[in-house]
Motif scaffolding. Structure first.
Motif, short mmCIF file in Angstrom:
data_model
loop_
_atom_site.label_atom_id
_atom_site.label_comp_id
_atom_site.label_asym_id
_atom_site.label_seq_id
_atom_site.Cartn_x
_atom_site.Cartn_y
_atom_site.Cartn_z
N MET A 1 46.31 37.30 44.19
CA MET A 1 47.14 36.20 43.71
C MET A 1 48.01 35.64 44.83
O MET A 1 48.18 34.43 44.97
N THR A 2 48.57 36.53 45.67
CA THR A 2 49.40 36.07 46.79
C THR A 2 48.60 35.20 47.74
O THR A 2 49.07 34.17 48.21
N GLY A 3 47.36 35.60 48.03
CA GLY A 3 46.51 34.81 48.91
C GLY A 3 46.19 33.45 48.32
O GLY A 3 46.16 32.44 49.03
N PHE A 4 45.95 33.43 47.00
CA PHE A 4 45.66 32.16 46.32
C PHE A 4 46.86 31.22 46.39
O PHE A 4 46.72 30.04 46.71
N LEU A 5 48.04 31.74 46.13
CA LEU A 5 49.25 30.92 46.17
C LEU A 5 49.52 30.42 47.59
O LEU A 5 49.97 29.29 47.77
N ASP A 6 49.23 31.24 48.57
CA ASP A 6 49.43 30.84 49.96
C ASP A 6 48.53 29.68 50.33
O ASP A 6 48.94 28.75 51.02
N ARG A 7 47.28 29.72 49.86
CA ARG A 7 46.32 28.65 50.16
C ARG A 7 46.72 27.35 49.45
O ARG A 7 46.63 26.27 50.03
N VAL A 8 47.13 27.45 48.21
CA VAL A 8 47.45 26.25 47.42
C VAL A 8 48.74 25.59 47.90
O VAL A 8 48.80 24.37 48.07
N PHE A 9 49.78 26.39 48.13
CA PHE A 9 51.10 25.84 48.45
C PHE A 9 51.49 25.94 49.92
O PHE A 9 52.59 25.54 50.29
N LYS A 10 50.57 26.49 50.75
CA LYS A 10 50.82 26.62 52.18
C LYS A 10 52.12 27.39 52.45
O LYS A 10 52.99 26.96 53.21
N LEU A 11 52.24 28.56 51.82
CA LEU A 11 53.47 29.35 51.93
C LEU A 11 53.73 29.78 53.37
O LEU A 11 54.86 29.69 53.87
N GLY A 12 52.70 30.25 54.05
CA GLY A 12 52.86 30.70 55.43
C GLY A 12 53.31 29.59 56.35
O GLY A 12 54.18 29.80 57.21
N ALA A 13 52.74 28.40 56.18
CA ALA A 13 53.11 27.27 57.02
C ALA A 13 54.56 26.86 56.83
O ALA A 13 55.18 26.29 57.73
N HIS A 14 55.09 27.15 55.63
CA HIS A 14 56.49 26.82 55.34
C HIS A 14 57.42 28.01 55.54
O HIS A 14 58.59 27.95 55.15
N HIS A 15 56.87 29.09 56.11
CA HIS A 15 57.68 30.28 56.42
C HIS A 15 58.40 30.83 55.19
O HIS A 15 59.60 31.09 55.21
N THR A 16 57.66 30.97 54.10
CA THR A 16 58.22 31.50 52.87
C THR A 16 57.22 32.43 52.21
O THR A 16 56.08 32.58 52.69
N THR A 17 57.62 33.07 51.13
CA THR A 17 56.75 33.99 50.40
C THR A 17 56.75 33.62 48.92
O THR A 17 57.65 32.90 48.45
N ALA A 18 55.78 34.14 48.19
CA ALA A 18 55.70 33.88 46.76
C ALA A 18 56.95 34.40 46.05
O ALA A 18 57.47 33.76 45.12
N ARG A 19 57.44 35.57 46.48
CA ARG A 19 58.63 36.15 45.85
C ARG A 19 59.85 35.24 46.05
O ARG A 19 60.60 34.97 45.10
N THR A 20 60.02 34.75 47.27
CA THR A 20 61.15 33.86 47.55
C THR A 20 61.05 32.58 46.74
O THR A 20 62.05 32.09 46.19
N GLU A 21 59.85 32.01 46.64
CA GLU A 21 59.65 30.77 45.89
C GLU A 21 59.95 30.97 44.41
O GLU A 21 60.54 30.10 43.75
N MET A 22 59.56 32.12 43.87
CA MET A 22 59.80 32.37 42.44
C MET A 22 61.28 32.58 42.16
O MET A 22 61.81 32.10 41.15
N ILE A 23 61.95 33.28 43.07
CA ILE A 23 63.40 33.44 42.92
C ILE A 23 64.08 32.07 42.98
O ILE A 23 64.98 31.77 42.19
N ALA A 24 63.64 31.24 43.92
CA ALA A 24 64.20 29.89 44.05
C ALA A 24 63.95 29.07 42.79
O ALA A 24 64.82 28.31 42.34
N GLY A 25 62.76 29.21 42.19
CA GLY A 25 62.43 28.48 40.97
C GLY A 25 63.32 28.89 39.81
O GLY A 25 63.84 28.04 39.07
N VAL A 26 63.53 30.19 39.65
CA VAL A 26 64.40 30.69 38.58
C VAL A 26 65.84 30.22 38.82
O VAL A 26 66.55 29.83 37.88
N THR A 27 66.26 30.24 40.08
CA THR A 27 67.61 29.81 40.43
C THR A 27 67.81 28.33 40.08
O THR A 27 68.81 27.96 39.44
N THR A 28 66.87 27.48 40.49
CA THR A 28 66.95 26.06 40.18
C THR A 28 66.98 25.83 38.68
O THR A 28 67.78 25.04 38.17
N PHE A 29 66.14 26.55 37.96
CA PHE A 29 66.07 26.38 36.51
C PHE A 29 67.41 26.65 35.85
O PHE A 29 67.88 25.87 35.02
#
Length: 432
Positions: A1-29
C-alpha cells in the motif's frame, strides 16, 4: 500500500511519507470540521432545512476535497466558504427578500462565471501576473485572519462597542483551554513533533470531556434526507436584471477568495514550482470552480479552498493524499456526527493561531525600503483581518498598488492584470 501511495501521490518526490500525510489530513479535518455545524445554522436563516444542509455540507466538502487530491495532488481541502454563506443568508434572502432558491441560483451563475474564466485561462493569467508584494500581502493577510479567527474561537478576543475588539475573559474555560492547546502545539513543534496539532486536539478534547464541557452522545446516527435542498435552485429566476450585481459579487468573491487562498497556501509550502506545478494549479482551479457549481445544485453556498488547510501543511502535508484523507473523513462525518460534535471549537483554535504565525513570517520578504511595494503589501495584509474578508483585502491591495505606483511616477510597474483587477473591484465597490 505504501508503494502504491508513493506512485500515485509522488510522496518521495515531495519528501514526505504516507504516515505524515495522513496525520496532516486528520489535522486539517479537525481544524475545519466546524463548517458542517456552522453552515447549516447560517443557511437555516434563509429558510433552508438544517438537517439537509448538514448532509450537503459534508458531501460537497468530501467530494471536493477528494477531487482536489486526485486531480491536482495538492494538500488543499474544499468546503462551503465562510463569508459567502453569511452574505447569501443575511443579505440576499433576509435583507433583499429573495427566496433561497433564487439566491442559490445567483450562487450557481457566479460560480459558472468563474468556471468560464478558468476554462479560458483568464483566471490563471491573473494568478501569474499578481505582483510579488501583493502575493506576500495575501499570504500574510490570510495568516493574520486565521490567527484572529483562532483568538475569537477561544474567547480571548471579543467584540466591544467602543473599541470594536477587546480582551475577553481569560478565566473562561474556552480561553485557557484554547491557550493551553496553542502552547502544546508550539512546544511540541519546537521539538520537531509533526503530530503536534493532532496531539493538542486530542488532549484539549479529552480535558473538556473530563471537565463536563462536552458530552458523549454515541458514535453513529443516520443522516437526514437531502430532498428539501437538492436541485431546488431557481436558475431562471436568478437571471433577473436586478440580480446582476449579486451574481457579479459572488463571481468576484469566488474568483479572488479561493484563488488568494490557493496562492497563499501553495506559495508558503513551495508546492507550485516549474511546469508541473503550473499544471497542478490549473487543475486545482478547475476543481474549485466546478465544486462551487455542484454545491449550488446540491443546496449549499459557494465552495472554496480552505485556509485551515495550512494546519495540515504546517505538520508536513505536501500532497493530495492529505485532501483525500480530509474528503473521506467528511463523508464519514455524515454518519458519526455525535462523535465529531465532541470536539469543541476552542480545541482547534490554537492550531489556527499557530498557523497564522507561520504565514505572517512572509512579511520578512517584503522590500521595505521600497515604499511603493511595502505599502500595498501592508494594506493587503492588515485589511483582511480588519474587514474580515480575504476578497476585500485583495481588492484594497490592488487598488492601493495602482494609486501608489501612479502617484510615484512608476506606472511602468503596472501590468494589464493589475489594471483590470483594480478596475473590477472599483466597479464592485461603487455600483454593486
Amino acid at each position: 500500500m505504501t508503494g502504491f501511495l508513493d506512485r500515485v501521490f509522488k510522496l518521495g518526490a515531495h519528501h514526505t511519507t504516507a504516515r505524515t500525510e495522513m496525520i496532516a489530513g486528520v489535522t486539517t479535518f479537525f481544524t475545519m470540521v466546524y463548517i458542517i455545524f456552522v453552515n447549516p445554522q447560517i443557511l437555516a436563516v434563509a429558510g433552508m432545512d438544517k438537517g439537509a444542509v448538514f448532509v450537503t455540507t459534508c458531501l460537497i466538502a468530501g467530494l471536493g476535497s477528494l477531487l482536489m487530491g486526485l486531480i491536482a495532488n495538492l494538500p488543499i481541502a474544499l468546503a462551503p466558504a465562510m463569508g459567502l454563506n453569511v452574505f447569501f443568508a443575511f443579505v440576499v434572502t433576509l435583507s433583499m427578500q429573495y427566496s433561497w432558491q433564487v439566491g442559490m441560483g445567483t450562487i450557481f451563475w457566479g460560480a459558472f462565471g468563474v468556471f468560464l474564466l478558468t476554462l479560458f485561462r483568464i483566471r490563471y493569467w491573473i494568478l501569474n501576473h499578481i505582483p510579488v508584494s501583493l502575493r506576500i500581502g495575501i499570504i500574510s493577510g490570510i495568516g493574520l485572519m486565521i490567527a484572529l479567527m483562532g483568538l475569537q474561537n477561544m474567547g480571548i478576543v471579543v467584540k466591544h462597542e467602543e473599541t470594536m475588539l477587546t480582551l475577553g475573559d481569560l478565566s473562561a474555560t474556552s480561553s485557557w483551554l484554547g491557550a493551553l492547546g496553542f502552547f502544546i502545539i508550539v512546544c511540541l513543534s519546537s521539538r520537531g513533533i509533526h503530530a503536534a496539532v493532532l496531539i493538542s486536539l486530542f488532549v484539549i478534547t479529552l480535558m473538556s470531556f473530563l471537565m463536563g464541557e462536552v458530552q458523549f452522545h454515541g458514535l453513529f446516527s443516520l443522516p437526514p434526507s437531502l430532498s428539501p435542498v437538492l436541485g431546488q435552485l431557481d436558475l431562471v429566476g436568478a437571471l433577473r436584471p436586478e440580480l446582476a450585481g449579486i451574481i457579479f459579487s459572488f463571481m468576484l468573491v469566488n474568483l479572488f477568495d479561493s484563488t488568494g487562498t490557493l496562492v497563499g497556501l501553495t506559495d508558503k509550502a513551495g508546492l507550485i514550482q516549474g511546469s508541473k506545478g503550473q499544471k497542478q494549479m490549473k487543475r486545482a482551479l478547475f476543481v474549485d470552480s466546478s465544486s462551487s457549481m455542484c454545491g449550488a445544485v446540491m443546496g449549499t453556498s459557494s465552495v472554496g479552498a480552505y485556509i485551515e488547510s495550512a494546519s495540515g501543511i504546517s505538520v508536513g502535508g505536501r500532497t493530495g493524499l492529505v485532501a483525500i484523507v480530509v474528503g473521506i473523513l467528511f463523508l464519514l462525518a455524515i454518519f458519526i456526527s455525535p462523535l465529531i460534535q465532541m470536539v469543541p471549537i476552542y480545541a482547534a483554535a490554537g492550531a489556527l493561531v499557530y498557523v497564522g504565525i507561520l504565514m505572517v513570517e512572509e512579511l520578512a520578504k517584503v522590500k521595505w525600503q521600497d515604499i511603493t511595494e511595502a505599502a500595498p503589501a501592508f494594506v493587503t495584509a492588515i485589511m483582511m483581518p480588519f474587514s474580515f474578508s480575504i476578497t476585500d483585502g485583495i481588492a484594497l491591495g490592488f487598488m492601493s498598488y495602482v494609486i501608489i505606483k501612479l502617484g510615484s511616477g512608476r506606472y511602468k510597474d503596472l501590468n494589464l492584470c493589475v489594471w483590470g483587477v483594480a478596475l473590477a473591484f472599483l466597479i464592485k465597490f461603487l455600483w454593486v
